[in-house]
Design an enzyme around this catalytic site. Sequence first.
Site, mmCIF file in Angstrom:
data_model
loop_
_atom_site.group_PDB
_atom_site.id
_atom_site.type_symbol
_atom_site.label_atom_id
_atom_site.label_comp_id
_atom_site.label_asym_id
_atom_site.label_seq_id
_atom_site.Cartn_x
_atom_site.Cartn_y
_atom_site.Cartn_z
ATOM 1 N N ARG A 1 0.975 6.863 -6.687
ATOM 2 C CA ARG A 1 -0.276 7.608 -6.895
ATOM 3 C C ARG A 1 -0.059 9.102 -6.666
ATOM 4 N NH1 ARG A 1 -5.736 6.273 -3.469
ATOM 5 N NH2 ARG A 1 -4.235 6.339 -1.751
ATOM 6 N N TYR B 1 0.829 -1.216 0.000
ATOM 7 C CA TYR B 1 0.000 0.000 0.000
ATOM 8 C C TYR B 1 0.862 1.264 0.000
ATOM 9 C CZ TYR B 1 -3.544 3.362 1.693
ATOM 10 O OH TYR B 1 -4.388 4.438 1.843
ATOM 11 N N ARG C 1 -12.466 12.430 1.889
ATOM 12 C CA ARG C 1 -13.368 11.508 2.594
ATOM 13 C C ARG C 1 -14.642 11.259 1.816
ATOM 14 N NH1 ARG C 1 -10.147 8.649 5.812
ATOM 15 N NH2 ARG C 1 -8.791 10.016 7.030
ATOM 16 N N GLU D 1 -14.184 -2.141 6.620
ATOM 17 C CA GLU D 1 -14.234 -0.823 5.976
ATOM 18 C C GLU D 1 -15.549 -0.755 5.205
ATOM 19 O OE1 GLU D 1 -10.597 0.742 4.202
ATOM 20 O OE2 GLU D 1 -11.720 1.285 2.397
HETATM 21 C C1 3EB Z 1 -8.382 5.286 5.831
HETATM 22 O O1 3EB Z 1 -9.300 5.981 6.255
HETATM 23 C C2 3EB Z 1 -8.741 3.864 5.452
HETATM 24 O O2 3EB Z 1 -5.844 5.020 -0.121
HETATM 25 O O3 3EB Z 1 -7.467 5.506 -1.488
HETATM 26 C C3 3EB Z 1 -9.873 4.526 2.760
HETATM 27 C C4 3EB Z 1 -10.263 5.131 1.568
HETATM 28 C C5 3EB Z 1 -8.566 4.110 2.933
HETATM 29 C C6 3EB Z 1 -9.331 5.322 0.534
HETATM 30 C C7 3EB Z 1 -7.050 5.147 -0.372
HETATM 31 C C8 3EB Z 1 -7.648 4.305 1.895
HETATM 32 C C9 3EB Z 1 -8.022 4.910 0.705
HETATM 33 O O4 3EB Z 1 -7.222 5.674 5.740
HETATM 34 C C10 3EB Z 1 -8.133 3.425 4.175
#
Ligand code: 3EB
Length: 342
Positions: A156, A149, A222, A333
């Site tokens: 990215r 990741y 978000r 999630e």
């Molecule tokens: C977080 O809140 C959980 O890397 O695109 C959630 C949504 C999460 C998108 C991303 C990662 C991503 O960090 C993980």
Amino acid sequence: MTLRFERQPPAAACPAPCATGAPPAAIVLGERCHDSDAALARAAGLPRLLAGEPPCAERWLSPVSPARLRQGCTGRVSWRSDGRWLHASARIEVQSGAQLREHTRALYADLFEVLRLQGGPEGGIRLHALKIWNYLPHITADLDGLEVYRHFNIGRQQAFLEAGLSAFEGAPAACALGHHDGPLTVHVLAGPEVPRPVENPRQVSAYHYPSAYGPRSPTFSRAALVSLAPDEETLLVSGTASIVGHETCHVGDVAAQTAETLRNLEAVLASAHRQTSARFDLRQMDLTVYLRDPGDRATVEAVLAQALGAAAPGLRNALWLHADVCRADLLVEMEAQGHARC
Ligand code: 3EB
């Protein structure tokens, strides 16, 4: 030019021409077909549905006639567009950490090139990524000394910066989950409107996560507010987990993580409500639940039923997928998506 989203059994064929010869009601711009069968899920490059869940196709439908459809491949990215909305997807196999960073960067660069080239004649319209779904093989595994990741986040973020796009405020909504066998798969919904970013005051914005979570922060907001139809707002909520501030809460307790995730989702909706007159209701939204351990389903479902009501359409139509969350200590999630009149 209303864009619609649907979840259907894949067997319900894509909207077909009627017997009368009338033009079809819609064309499929993009779809993700979910299945609990390992080979089918691998072929799609997606996490598996939990065992026993009926196969499901998620589709973006455009009302334009097929004659208006444009489609093509640019580098690693294949795409379809109705001249306004665009859906793109890409899949790549990765073997090493350096390759994962570089291929992620190149894949996103190809995507941004598609958005630039397809934005109308002479780039008359600018296309913007609204939501990006990222599925990574073995997302928390170590690859050449760094987590998969974290390699992905480096590539990215670099692509966003090289394309002159914000890797911070204003980034698209997204999710990033791990599957167990398959390529790096990216699906993108794009449109002519700049998505209005929504953050969650209970959480540090992911693009400002401290470097303890990796040398480059994740690139997503978000949630994104967009208008896919007249007099209507759509809220695309990113993957949401049991994180408060920047820290994981309730390590080892899937019920408490689910409850915390719901508090975060409600906080994102409350933030969105400060930015629009539309009113979203989690119980009516399309929910996706990602579980690290399929055995947690009954526990998670009980918490959701308690909070949303067992009969809530959002819960009854939820998509349950078996996926690794991007931190080893996160067990669940959720994503949400829905529309409301404004
Ligand atoms: C977080 O809140 C959980 O890397 O695109 C959630 C949504 C999460 C998108 C991303 C990662 C991503 O960090 C993980």
